[in-house]
Design an enzyme around this catalytic site. Structure first.
Site, PDB file in Angstrom:
ATOM      1  N   CYS A 111     -55.822  81.452 -91.881  1.00 21.35           N
ATOM      2  CA  CYS A 111     -56.116  82.867 -91.624  1.00 21.35           C
ATOM      3  C   CYS A 111     -57.380  83.360 -92.322  1.00 21.35           C
ATOM      4  O   CYS A 111     -57.842  84.473 -92.062  1.00 21.35           O
ATOM      5  CB  CYS A 111     -54.917  83.721 -92.010  1.00 21.35           C
ATOM      6  SG  CYS A 111     -53.398  83.141 -91.249  1.00 21.35           S
ATOM      7  N   HIS A 276     -57.546  90.579 -92.057  1.00 25.42           N
ATOM      8  CA  HIS A 276     -56.691  89.700 -91.262  1.00 25.42           C
ATOM      9  C   HIS A 276     -55.389  90.446 -90.977  1.00 25.42           C
ATOM     10  O   HIS A 276     -54.788  91.046 -91.872  1.00 25.42           O
ATOM     11  CB  HIS A 276     -56.432  88.405 -92.040  1.00 25.42           C
ATOM     12  CG  HIS A 276     -55.300  87.607 -91.484  1.00 25.42           C
ATOM     13  ND1 HIS A 276     -55.209  87.289 -90.147  1.00 25.42           N
ATOM     14  CD2 HIS A 276     -54.188  87.085 -92.080  1.00 25.42           C
ATOM     15  CE1 HIS A 276     -54.107  86.603 -89.949  1.00 25.42           C
ATOM     16  NE2 HIS A 276     -53.463  86.457 -91.102  1.00 25.42           N
ATOM     17  N   ASN A 306     -49.690  88.204 -85.688  1.00 25.07           N
ATOM     18  CA  ASN A 306     -50.655  87.509 -86.540  1.00 25.07           C
ATOM     19  C   ASN A 306     -51.246  86.345 -85.737  1.00 25.07           C
ATOM     20  O   ASN A 306     -50.543  85.382 -85.429  1.00 25.07           O
ATOM     21  CB  ASN A 306     -49.907  87.017 -87.785  1.00 25.07           C
ATOM     22  CG  ASN A 306     -50.760  86.177 -88.708  1.00 25.07           C
ATOM     23  OD1 ASN A 306     -51.827  85.712 -88.339  1.00 25.07           O
ATOM     24  ND2 ASN A 306     -50.274  85.970 -89.924  1.00 25.07           N
TER      25      ASN A 306
HETATM   26  O1  UT7 Z   1     -51.289  85.040 -92.154  1.00 30.33           O
HETATM   27  C1  UT7 Z   1     -51.018  84.943 -93.512  1.00 30.33           C
HETATM   28  C2  UT7 Z   1     -49.705  84.404 -93.744  1.00 30.33           C
HETATM   29  N1  UT7 Z   1     -48.539  85.206 -93.566  1.00 30.33           N
HETATM   30  C3  UT7 Z   1     -48.303  86.419 -94.080  1.00 30.33           C
HETATM   31  O2  UT7 Z   1     -49.150  87.140 -94.533  1.00 30.33           O
HETATM   32  C4  UT7 Z   1     -46.879  86.872 -94.116  1.00 30.33           C
HETATM   33  C5  UT7 Z   1     -46.512  87.476 -95.451  1.00 30.33           C
HETATM   34  N2  UT7 Z   1     -45.087  87.799 -95.549  1.00 30.33           N
HETATM   35  C6  UT7 Z   1     -44.486  88.737 -94.789  1.00 30.33           C
HETATM   36  O3  UT7 Z   1     -45.085  89.342 -93.924  1.00 30.33           O
HETATM   37  C7  UT7 Z   1     -43.050  89.067 -95.085  1.00 30.33           C
HETATM   38  O4  UT7 Z   1     -42.658  88.391 -96.249  1.00 30.33           O
HETATM   39  C8  UT7 Z   1     -42.050  88.732 -93.950  1.00 30.33           C
HETATM   40  C9  UT7 Z   1     -42.291  89.658 -92.788  1.00 30.33           C
HETATM   41  C10 UT7 Z   1     -42.239  87.290 -93.504  1.00 30.33           C
HETATM   42  C11 UT7 Z   1     -40.633  88.925 -94.423  1.00 30.33           C
HETATM   43  O5  UT7 Z   1     -40.470  90.275 -94.858  1.00 30.33           O
HETATM   44  P1  UT7 Z   1     -39.827  90.579 -96.280  1.00 30.33           P
HETATM   45  O6  UT7 Z   1     -39.806  92.035 -96.430  1.00 30.33           O
HETATM   46  O7  UT7 Z   1     -40.585  89.797 -97.306  1.00 30.33           O
HETATM   47  O8  UT7 Z   1     -38.367  90.044 -96.097  1.00 30.33           O
HETATM   48  P2  UT7 Z   1     -37.523  89.107 -97.080  1.00 30.33           P
HETATM   49  O9  UT7 Z   1     -37.850  87.693 -96.822  1.00 30.33           O
HETATM   50  O10 UT7 Z   1     -37.639  89.632 -98.470  1.00 30.33           O
HETATM   51  O11 UT7 Z   1     -36.061  89.416 -96.592  1.00 30.33           O
HETATM   52  C12 UT7 Z   1     -35.447  90.696 -96.765  1.00 30.33           C
HETATM   53  C13 UT7 Z   1     -34.101  90.681 -96.066  1.00 30.33           C
HETATM   54  C14 UT7 Z   1     -33.247  89.472 -96.385  1.00 30.33           C
HETATM   55  O12 UT7 Z   1     -31.897  89.880 -96.300  1.00 30.33           O
HETATM   56  P3  UT7 Z   1     -31.057  90.250 -97.632  1.00 30.33           P
HETATM   57  O13 UT7 Z   1     -31.091  89.014 -98.466  1.00 30.33           O
HETATM   58  O14 UT7 Z   1     -31.775  91.391 -98.255  1.00 30.33           O
HETATM   59  O15 UT7 Z   1     -29.717  90.592 -97.100  1.00 30.33           O
HETATM   60  C15 UT7 Z   1     -33.537  88.528 -95.268  1.00 30.33           C
HETATM   61  O16 UT7 Z   1     -32.481  87.613 -95.039  1.00 30.33           O
HETATM   62  O17 UT7 Z   1     -34.316  90.641 -94.653  1.00 30.33           O
HETATM   63  C16 UT7 Z   1     -33.683  89.480 -94.099  1.00 30.33           C
HETATM   64  N3  UT7 Z   1     -34.556  88.987 -93.073  1.00 30.33           N
HETATM   65  C17 UT7 Z   1     -34.496  89.394 -91.797  1.00 30.33           C
HETATM   66  N4  UT7 Z   1     -33.689  90.270 -91.175  1.00 30.33           N
HETATM   67  C18 UT7 Z   1     -33.885  90.485 -89.871  1.00 30.33           C
HETATM   68  C19 UT7 Z   1     -35.585  88.104 -93.206  1.00 30.33           C
HETATM   69  N5  UT7 Z   1     -36.183  87.924 -92.001  1.00 30.33           N
HETATM   70  C20 UT7 Z   1     -35.514  88.734 -91.124  1.00 30.33           C
HETATM   71  C21 UT7 Z   1     -35.690  88.989 -89.754  1.00 30.33           C
HETATM   72  N6  UT7 Z   1     -34.841  89.877 -89.182  1.00 30.33           N
HETATM   73  N7  UT7 Z   1     -36.648  88.405 -89.021  1.00 30.33           N
END
Ligand code: UT7
Length: 354
Positions: A111, A276, A306
């Site tokens: 990216c 990005h 993305n």
């Molecule tokens: O291009 C460069 C590379 N990529 C990036 O820049 C991505 C950077 N990271 C992100 O954008 C975010 O970390 C994500 C969008 C991937 C994830 O969002 P988050 O706010 O960091 O979620 P999390 O992994 O902390 O999960 C929060 C909660 C969890 O549930 P509990 O444990 O709080 O009950 C996850 O299990 O959300 C849950 N969860 C989801 N729920 C519904 C994780 N993914 C999902 C999903 N749908 N897709």
């Protein structure tokens, strides 16, 4: 010698998947994806390939720049999802365009790739090696996406963006008479802004993809991967989302700040920060840390998700075509992602001689 972006182009596949479609594949919801990422839909390559999208984006950029394919000296394609390992995507694009005089190679930096490709072309042009360059970011990330992994499949999309860069003769006005002509003479009075870029290979495990597929339909459309990676799904992108998120919100404002300091500029001299497009919350956090208004941080990730190295040139092309970009404006392009890699480049918008 200085160099300027003279034209932009992009290509977006027409087929779309919205968040409801994704919710049919994994346990997630439209609300969750919108709230946590800002993405509403993404475009997916079906008949297109990384090369065909790159070539079409490039054609549009050349038309915008009024540049013939034969005038191009350098074609650089930034991609992590090329159709095949060999030949490189840039050579395939050359063939499609008939850019017979170009030297062509690919660049792989995920990216951050477009920013690094832009910097590479800029260095070649300002040092006098080449005069005209085509810099392209093109990705078919849908081929590297595990559609059973909700941590990644909600985010990514496909597309391509391109920019034509041209060297201009003069950097600083040599005398008073030339200084007076600075507005009319492209290149005169313009500054060569230096980029700032970093890498931290020690944190590479945060975002990986262990082997390449062969996406080329010449192989019957089959996706080739080693038996080992097929078994554990590591031939798809795997991401520690939180780690990448934390890295981005810390390092992106830092590297933008470094670039401003290096070039003796203040944030209020920047018209737009073209980041990005990974996550709306990352863009908002960067704006907050820089103390700059959200209006300066255009976003289109709601429409495309993305698209890795394509996201910055696609956004640049949209802004060019809808008239948001005006000659003389200073822009910051900032990328971040796998490697880990990150960087920022300052661009003075358009001043080509035609
Ligand atoms: O291009 C460069 C590379 N990529 C990036 O820049 C991505 C950077 N990271 C992100 O954008 C975010 O970390 C994500 C969008 C991937 C994830 O969002 P988050 O706010 O960091 O979620 P999390 O992994 O902390 O999960 C929060 C909660 C969890 O549930 P509990 O444990 O709080 O009950 C996850 O299990 O959300 C849950 N969860 C989801 N729920 C519904 C994780 N993914 C999902 C999903 N749908 N897709």
């Amino acid at each position: 010698m200085t160099a300027t972006i003279c034209g932009t182009g992009s290509y977006i596949p027409s087929y779309t998947m919205d968040n409801h479609d994704i919710a049919g594949l994994v346990e997630t919801s439209d609300e969750w994806i919108r709230e946590r990422t800002g993405v509403v839909r993404r475009h997916i390559a079906r008949d297109e390939t990384t090369v065909s999208m790159a070539a079409e984006a490039a054609r549009r950029a050349l038309a915008d720049a009024g540049t013939a394919p034969e005038e191009v000296d350098l074609i650089l394609v930034s991609t992590i999802s090329s159709n095949v390992v060999l030949p490189c995507a840039a050579c395939e694009v050359q063939k499609e365009l008939g850019a017979v005089n170009a030297t062509c190679f690919d660049l792989s930096a995920a990216c951050t790739g477009f920013v690094l490709a832009y910097n590479t072309a800029f260095a070649y042009l300002t040092s006098g090696v080449y005069r005209t360059a085509l810099v392209i970011g093109s990705e078919s990330l849908s081929n590297l996406t595990n559609w059973k992994d909700r941590g990644t499949c909600i985010l990514f999309g496909d597309g391509a963006g391109a920019a034509v860069l041209r060297a201009d003769a003069a950097k600083e006005p040599d005398d008073e008479s030339e200084a007076g002509m600075a507005e009319e003479l492209p290149g005169v009075g313009r500054k060569n802004y230096l980029p700032v870029t970093h890498s931290d290979g020690g944190k590479g495990a945060a975002l990986t993809c262990k082997s390449r597929h062969d996406f080329n339909s010449l192989n019957g459309g089959s996706r080739q991967a080693s038996n080992e990676t097929m078994l554990d799904d590591t031939h798809y992108m795997q991401m520690d989302g939180q780690a990448v998120f934390k890295f981005a919100v810390k390092k992106v404002p830092e590297v933008i700040g470094e670039a401003l300091v290096l070039n003796r500029m203040k944030p209020d001299e920047i018209s737009y920060y073209i980041l990005h497009q990974a996550n709306k919350r990352i863009v908002e956090a960067v704006a907050k840390r820089l103390g700059e208004p959200m209006e300066k941080f255009p976003m289109n990730l709601q429409e495309y998700g993305n698209t890795s190295s394509a996201s910055i040139p696609i956004l640049l092309d949209e802004m060019n075509r809808d008239g948001r970009l005006k000659p003389g404006q200073k822009l910051v392009m900032a990328g971040f992602g796998a490697g880990l890699t990150w960087g920022a480049a300052i661009v003075e918008w358009r001043g080509c001689s035609g």
